[in-house]
Design a protein around this motif. Structure first.
Motif, PDB file in Angstrom:
ATOM      1  N   ALA A 147       0.893  -1.351   0.036  1.00  0.00           N
ATOM      2  CA  ALA A 147       0.087  -0.046   0.078  1.00  0.00           C
ATOM      3  C   ALA A 147       0.832   1.256   0.085  1.00  0.00           C
ATOM      4  CB  ALA A 147      -0.967   0.032   1.266  1.00  0.00           C
ATOM      5  N   LEU A 148       2.016   1.194   0.737  1.00  0.00           N
ATOM      6  CA  LEU A 148       2.804   2.450   0.684  1.00  0.00           C
ATOM      7  C   LEU A 148       3.680   2.631  -0.584  1.00  0.00           C
ATOM      8  CD1 LEU A 148       4.055   4.588   2.581  1.00  0.00           C
ATOM      9  CD2 LEU A 148       6.078   3.110   2.971  1.00  0.00           C
ATOM     10  N   GLY A 149       3.771   1.542  -1.267  1.00  0.00           N
ATOM     11  CA  GLY A 149       4.518   1.702  -2.614  1.00  0.00           C
ATOM     12  C   GLY A 149       3.261   2.308  -3.735  1.00  0.00           C
ATOM     13  N   LYS A 150       2.050   2.126  -3.668  1.00  0.00           N
ATOM     14  CA  LYS A 150       0.988   2.652  -4.198  1.00  0.00           C
ATOM     15  C   LYS A 150       1.055   4.072  -4.250  1.00  0.00           C
ATOM     16  CE  LYS A 150      -0.733  -1.253  -5.956  1.00  0.00           C
ATOM     17  NZ  LYS A 150      -0.606  -1.791  -7.178  1.00  0.00           N
ATOM     18  N   LEU A 151       1.390   4.685  -2.984  1.00  0.00           N
ATOM     19  CA  LEU A 151       1.345   6.204  -2.973  1.00  0.00           C
ATOM     20  C   LEU A 151       2.645   6.903  -3.552  1.00  0.00           C
ATOM     21  CD1 LEU A 151       0.521   6.400   0.906  1.00  0.00           C
ATOM     22  CD2 LEU A 151      -0.866   6.650  -1.107  1.00  0.00           C
ATOM     23  N   GLY A 152       3.645   5.823  -4.098  1.00  0.00           N
ATOM     24  CA  GLY A 152       4.789   6.511  -4.736  1.00  0.00           C
ATOM     25  C   GLY A 152       6.008   6.994  -3.679  1.00  0.00           C
ATOM     26  N   GLU A 153       6.795   7.739  -4.451  1.00  0.00           N
ATOM     27  CA  GLU A 153       7.949   8.035  -3.360  1.00  0.00           C
ATOM     28  C   GLU A 153       7.634   9.093  -2.688  1.00  0.00           C
ATOM     29  OE1 GLU A 153      11.032   6.565  -2.994  1.00  0.00           O
ATOM     30  OE2 GLU A 153      10.590   4.989  -4.294  1.00  0.00           O
ATOM     31  N   GLY A 177      11.423  20.651  -0.024  1.00  0.00           N
ATOM     32  CA  GLY A 177      11.021  21.790  -0.656  1.00  0.00           C
ATOM     33  C   GLY A 177       9.692  21.595  -1.312  1.00  0.00           C
ATOM     34  N   GLN A 178       9.294  20.191  -1.570  1.00  0.00           N
ATOM     35  CA  GLN A 178       8.033  19.983  -2.242  1.00  0.00           C
ATOM     36  C   GLN A 178       6.874  19.707  -1.281  1.00  0.00           C
ATOM     37  OE1 GLN A 178       8.858  17.179  -5.330  1.00  0.00           O
ATOM     38  NE2 GLN A 178      10.351  18.470  -6.273  1.00  0.00           N
ATOM     39  N   GLU A 179       5.739  19.931  -1.723  1.00  0.00           N
ATOM     40  CA  GLU A 179       4.672  19.685  -0.953  1.00  0.00           C
ATOM     41  C   GLU A 179       3.763  18.511  -1.507  1.00  0.00           C
ATOM     42  OE1 GLU A 179       2.267  23.165  -0.514  1.00  0.00           O
ATOM     43  OE2 GLU A 179       3.569  24.246   0.828  1.00  0.00           O
ATOM     44  N   GLU A 180       3.010  17.807  -0.600  1.00  0.00           N
ATOM     45  CA  GLU A 180       2.265  16.632  -0.986  1.00  0.00           C
ATOM     46  C   GLU A 180       0.772  17.099  -0.764  1.00  0.00           C
ATOM     47  OE1 GLU A 180       2.812  11.771  -0.596  1.00  0.00           O
ATOM     48  OE2 GLU A 180       3.555  13.081   0.855  1.00  0.00           O
ATOM     49  N   VAL A 181      -0.047  16.273  -1.363  1.00  0.00           N
ATOM     50  CA  VAL A 181      -1.492  16.555  -0.995  1.00  0.00           C
ATOM     51  C   VAL A 181      -1.562  16.023   0.245  1.00  0.00           C
ATOM     52  CG1 VAL A 181      -3.474  15.639  -1.788  1.00  0.00           C
ATOM     53  CG2 VAL A 181      -1.982  15.993  -3.560  1.00  0.00           C
ATOM     54  N   PRO A 182      -2.399  16.916   1.022  1.00  0.00           N
ATOM     55  CA  PRO A 182      -2.638  16.665   2.437  1.00  0.00           C
ATOM     56  C   PRO A 182      -3.228  14.873   2.739  1.00  0.00           C
ATOM     57  CG  PRO A 182      -3.213  18.771   2.007  1.00  0.00           C
ATOM     58  CD  PRO A 182      -2.950  18.078   0.588  1.00  0.00           C
ATOM     59  N   ALA A 183      -4.199  14.600   1.990  1.00  0.00           N
ATOM     60  CA  ALA A 183      -4.568  13.368   2.106  1.00  0.00           C
ATOM     61  C   ALA A 183      -3.890  12.149   1.946  1.00  0.00           C
ATOM     62  CB  ALA A 183      -5.890  13.115   1.261  1.00  0.00           C
ATOM     63  N   VAL A 184      -3.006  12.385   0.723  1.00  0.00           N
ATOM     64  CA  VAL A 184      -1.807  11.299   0.699  1.00  0.00           C
ATOM     65  C   VAL A 184      -0.878  11.361   1.692  1.00  0.00           C
ATOM     66  CG1 VAL A 184      -0.098  10.715  -0.955  1.00  0.00           C
ATOM     67  CG2 VAL A 184      -2.185  11.638  -1.766  1.00  0.00           C
ATOM     68  N   ALA A 185      -0.466  12.493   2.251  1.00  0.00           N
ATOM     69  CA  ALA A 185       0.467  12.708   3.196  1.00  0.00           C
ATOM     70  C   ALA A 185      -0.130  11.974   4.355  1.00  0.00           C
ATOM     71  CB  ALA A 185       1.045  14.105   3.660  1.00  0.00           C
ATOM     72  N   ARG A 186      -1.527  12.232   4.876  1.00  0.00           N
ATOM     73  CA  ARG A 186      -1.926  11.631   6.143  1.00  0.00           C
ATOM     74  C   ARG A 186      -1.848  10.011   6.004  1.00  0.00           C
ATOM     75  NH1 ARG A 186      -5.459  15.916   5.893  1.00  0.00           N
ATOM     76  NH2 ARG A 186      -6.936  14.548   4.539  1.00  0.00           N
ATOM     77  N   GLU A 187      -2.208   9.494   4.863  1.00  0.00           N
ATOM     78  CA  GLU A 187      -2.349   8.061   4.522  1.00  0.00           C
ATOM     79  C   GLU A 187      -0.861   7.611   4.557  1.00  0.00           C
ATOM     80  OE1 GLU A 187      -4.409   4.631   3.821  1.00  0.00           O
ATOM     81  OE2 GLU A 187      -4.933   6.482   4.235  1.00  0.00           O
ATOM     82  N   ARG A 188       0.134   8.289   4.019  1.00  0.00           N
ATOM     83  CA  ARG A 188       1.509   7.693   4.004  1.00  0.00           C
ATOM     84  C   ARG A 188       1.934   7.732   5.705  1.00  0.00           C
ATOM     85  NH1 ARG A 188       5.211   7.799   0.149  1.00  0.00           N
ATOM     86  NH2 ARG A 188       4.033   9.494  -1.136  1.00  0.00           N
TER      87      ARG A 188
END
Length: 867
Positions: free
Chosen positions: A103-109, A114-125
């Motif tokens: 499941a963690l691999g599905k979220l990508g690297e 300095g880069q931001e990630e989508v909040p939902a993806v960050a919480r899931e990670r």
């Protein structure tokens, strides 16, 4: 219309409601999943804590040197249970960890700095990372528990081996005073009364009484099952024998009866006893202390006596020697069978008495005297049972496997029967008992295995291989023999697979959990480079190969016997299609087996490419023949059934294989020709396009014969043959004016060129008789003989007739002129028949004889000159 609007409006509202509630439901599912995971982690932590406490108690007991034999046994059982639980929980945690990592691999690297990630993806990670950390912590704790359990198991095993070695190799002084023996035997006789006096007033109270009351009905039922199986087993087998068993061979019938007796009198009551002991052992308050050890030993002795007694009755059948399976004589069956029963009874009674004496706390002299007496009696009975006078001796079977094994086993039994009293005389009583115990257990195990193996084979042979008597005995015997062989192999593989782990558990000190781990490790396999080897994958690959190959062979057989014969394809094309289908099936089976084994086909392609270079240099002829065979099957310049001529060999094509082609010659011998020769050399194929072909018969007649009559006879011979086609019509060709004959050829076309020899021979037979009837002569070749120096020869003959001796004249030169011989041999090598020629006169000889008055060349019959 209004109702339709209402329906559509309702559907739209339902869709909006489902869309609105979907996030809520998803959120609820996530919460439920988190709750389940939390509960599972809490349960895992609680179980790990319990296992740590149990292992800590074992460590404390071992540190205080308060280790008894019972503690070692119970401790090892407890450690086995902990290890099994740890392995199960570890496998579940590994599976959960793999899912989290996937499941963690599905979220990508993760994003770079300095880069931001989508909040939902960050919480899931973050959530998945926390789950991975928790599961990883549980796995580490389980590995630590497993390490502690393995260490404790090794310590207990070392203690057990040390005590066992010290007990077995310990030497005692054998009592030689008869008074000690009489006193000890008196105490042994009083043991039952001692047990009764000690436990007669025993009252079970509290938890033990309640537990015994709960299990009492089940124990009574199991007791009735044991008694019914022991009494009714013999009667049921011997009185109600199935009718089919009476028609089978004697060996199978005896095996069926012996195996059924063993099942009813040993397996059924034995399972009932094991269930009863399991019920008692499940109650912790019933089998505690020395009394629990005594009950355990009583169950072990009963189980041993049950199995061994049933096996002896089934193998030796002392009370019905005609049903014996061992190689004993009828008298030997009674003596050996009764002796074996007595040995089993003494050994079981010895087990009970020895544990009873230990429980009651009797003196060491009682145990020593009991052991020595029982071992001596058993040794004498074993020696008597191994005597050759009670066994069948046949010189015909002397070098066969089973009679040779039986003789060597009896010799080994004699050696053991002599060794045990010697060891006891030297003071090694415990070692003698150890040898006896293992001998008894080994004989019982091998006898039970042999009985069940023979019983399974007899059942299979009776109900699967020959269910009904066959009419065509020759064909069915071969088929049944092959089927019987493979079914026997299957039975042996299954029984060995079951027997080996059981034997390991009985005769070794390997724990059950260690055996399970070893089997799991064998099935899980090992990693060698990029290839994973495991017993499971190998077995799966072999099973896949056999199944796919069997299915493809079945379809190939159906194609050859059912489908292709109903088409308009010729025999050669049918064979080519069937052969190509078979090769494709083999390739498919190999590829699927390799895939099932877990090997990467891309790596296999690289390996095959590297190997192909070596194949190209070292196996050129094999590859050349293989490729040529494929060309023959596809291009089909020759096919099965064709009449071909290759060099000096000719015959019909019987089979086109991968490497070579088989040709059956006219004398029924087989010639195997490499496929490359059929591709690169000239090949005459009489039946490439069609079966029809031309035949030629050559004939020569005298110059005085009527050529029109000859032509008429030849055409008549051809017209009445059904094998000769009417179109193209047969024809007679006047070939040449020969030196001795007029030469003709009868040319005709046959429906099947394979009949050319038979048709030509038949026509020649008829032509000889027809030409004789019509007065047509088939001449011999004519010769002119010219003699030189005839005068000298004449004078020599005259002198010889007068009896005068002269010097030997020069041998006259003879010049022979031979007219060209007419070609009376046809294209197939058959000589023409012809009438004898008329006598030719030598004019020169007649004239010379009349002018010179030459006497008879033979001379005077009474003279000495040669005739």
């Amino acid at each position: 219309m209004t109702s339709l609007r209402h329906v559509f409006a309702g559907l739209a509202i339902c869709l909006l409601a489902m869309t609105a509630t979907h996030p809520v439901a998803a959120q609820g599912d996530d919460k439920a999943q988190e709750a389940v995971q939390k509960i599972e982690l809490e349960n895992a932590q609680n179980r790990i804590s319990e296992w740590d406490d149990a292992l800590g108690d074992l460590e404390k007991t071992i540190a205080r040197d308060e280790v008894t034999n019972r503690f070692i046994s119970d401790g090892r059982d407890k450690i086995e249970t902990i290890q099994l639980g740890v392995n199960t929980l570890h496998d579940r945690a590994d599976e959960r960890l793999k899912r989290f990592k996937a499941a963690l691999g599905k979220l990508g690297e993760p994003p770079a700095e300095g880069q931001e990630e989508v909040p939902a993806v960050a919480r899931e990670r973050e959530r998945i990372g926390q789950d991975i950390a928790r599961v990883t912590g549980v796995i580490k704790q389980l590995e630590l528990v497993d390490f502690r359990a393995a260490e404790l198991s090794d310590q207990l095993a070392a203690l057990a081996r040390e005590r066992f070695t010290r007990r077995i190799l310990g030497r005692v002084d054998v009592p030689l005073d008869p008074g000690v023996w009489l006193t000890a035997w008196g105490e042994i006789v009083r043991l039952p009364s001692m047990v009764q006096a000690r436990y007669a007033n025993l009252e079970l109270e509290g938890q033990a009484a309640d537990e015994l009351a709960e299990i009492a009905p089940g124990l009574v039922l199991l007791s009735f099952i044991v008694i019914a199986a022991l009494i009714g087993g013999e009667v049921l087998v011997l009185r109600y024998m199935p009718a089919r068993w009476k028609a089978v061979p004697s060996e199978d019938r005896v095996a069926l009866i012996s195996g059924t007796r063993f099942l009813f009198t040993a397996m059924v009551p034995g399972i009932a006893l094991l269930v009863a002991y399991g019920i008692l052992d499940s109650r912790e308050d019933l089998l505690n202390g020395a009394m629990g050890d005594f009950i355990h030993q009583c169950f072990a002795a009963a189980l041993f006596l049950l199995f061994v007694g049933a096996a002896i009755r089934s193998v030796h059948s002392p009370f019905s020697p005609t049903l014996r399976r061992a190689g004993t004589t009828p008298r030997g069956a009674r003596i050996v069978g009764v002796s074996s029963l007595v040995v089993a009874l003494i050994f079981a009674w010895d087990m009970v008495l020895l544990q009873g004496a230990t429980t009651l706390g009797t003196s060491l002299d009682i145990a020593l005297v009991q052991s020595i007496s029982n071992v001596l009696i058993i040794s004498v009975l074993l020696f008597v049972s191994s005597l050759g006078v009670f066994w069948v001796h046949d010189e015909k079977d002397r070098h066969e496997f089973w009679p040779k094994l039986e003789r060597r086993s009896r010799r080994g039994l004699k050696a053991v029967a002599i060794l045990m009293p010697v060891l006891m005389a030297l003071g090694y009583v415990a070692l003698a008992r150890f040898i006896l115990e293992n001998l008894m257990m080994g004989l019982a195990f091998l006898t039970c295995y042999w009985l069940l193996r023979g019983y399974s084979r007899a059942l299979m042979h009776t109900y699967l291989v020959r269910p009904e008597p066959a009419e065509d005995s020759k064909t069915t015997d071969a088929v049944h023999g092959t089927l019987y062989f493979w079914l026997r192999v299957l039975i042996d593989v299954v029984m060995v697979t079951i027997a080996v782990p059981v034997a390991v558990m009985i005769f070794t000190d390997i724990a059950w959990v260690d055996l399970i781990l070893a089997v799991q490790q064998a099935f899980v396999g090992i990693q060698v480079g990029g290839i994973h080897f495991s017993l499971k994958s190998i077995l799966l690959a072999a099973l896949m190969f056999v199944i796919v190959l069997g299915a493809m062979r079945f379809f190939q057989r159906m194609l050859s016997t059912r489908v292709l014969p109903n088409t308009k394809l010729d025999q050669g094309l049918q064979h080519s299609v069937s052969a190509i289908f078979g090769y494709a099936g083999i390739c498919l089976a190999v590829l699927l087996a390799i895939s099932a084994a877990g090997m990467d086909l891309s790596n296999l392609a690289i390996i095959a490419g590297a190997i192909s270079v070596g194949i190209g240099f070292g196996m050129q002829s094999i590859v050349n023949n293989f490729v040529s065979g494929l060309i023959l099957l596809v291009e089909r310049p020759i096919k099965v059934g064709d009449w071909i001529v290759v060099g000096a060999d000719q015959g019909f094509v019987k089979d086109i294989r991968v490497r070579a082609t088989e040709i059956e010659t006219f004398d029924r011998s087989s010639v195997v020709i490499p496929n490359s020769e059929l591709i690169s050399n000239r090949v005459l194929n009489w039946t490439l396009k069609e079966r029809s072909g031309r035949g030629i018969i050559k004939i020569g007649v005298s110059y005085g014969a009527d050529v029109d009559k000859v032509r008429e006879i030849l055409l008549e011979m051809a017209d009445k043959r059904r094998e000769i086609l009417s179109y193209p019509a047969p024809q007679v060709v006047f070939m040449d004016f020969g030196a001795s004959s007029l030469d003709f050829e009868l040319r005709y076309f046959l429906r099947d060129i394979g009949d050319v020899m038979a048709v030509a021979s038949s026509i020649r037979f008829e032509l000889v008789q027809r030409f004789r009837d019509e007065g047509i002569e088939i001449p011999f070749p004519q010769r002119d003989l010219n003699l030189r120096d005839i005068d000298k020869l004449t004078e020599a003959i005259r002198d010889a007739g007068r009896g005068q001796t002269r010097s030997r004249p020069e041998t006259p030169q003879v010049e022979e002129k031979q007219a060209p011989q007419s070609d009376d041999v046809d294209e197939h090598g058959a000589d023409q028949q012809a009438t004898p020629p008329s006598a030719a006169k030598d004019i020169s000889r007649d004239q010379d004889a009349s002018s010179r008055g030459i006497p008879d060349a033979g001379g005077d019959p009474d003279a000495d000159a040669p005739r």
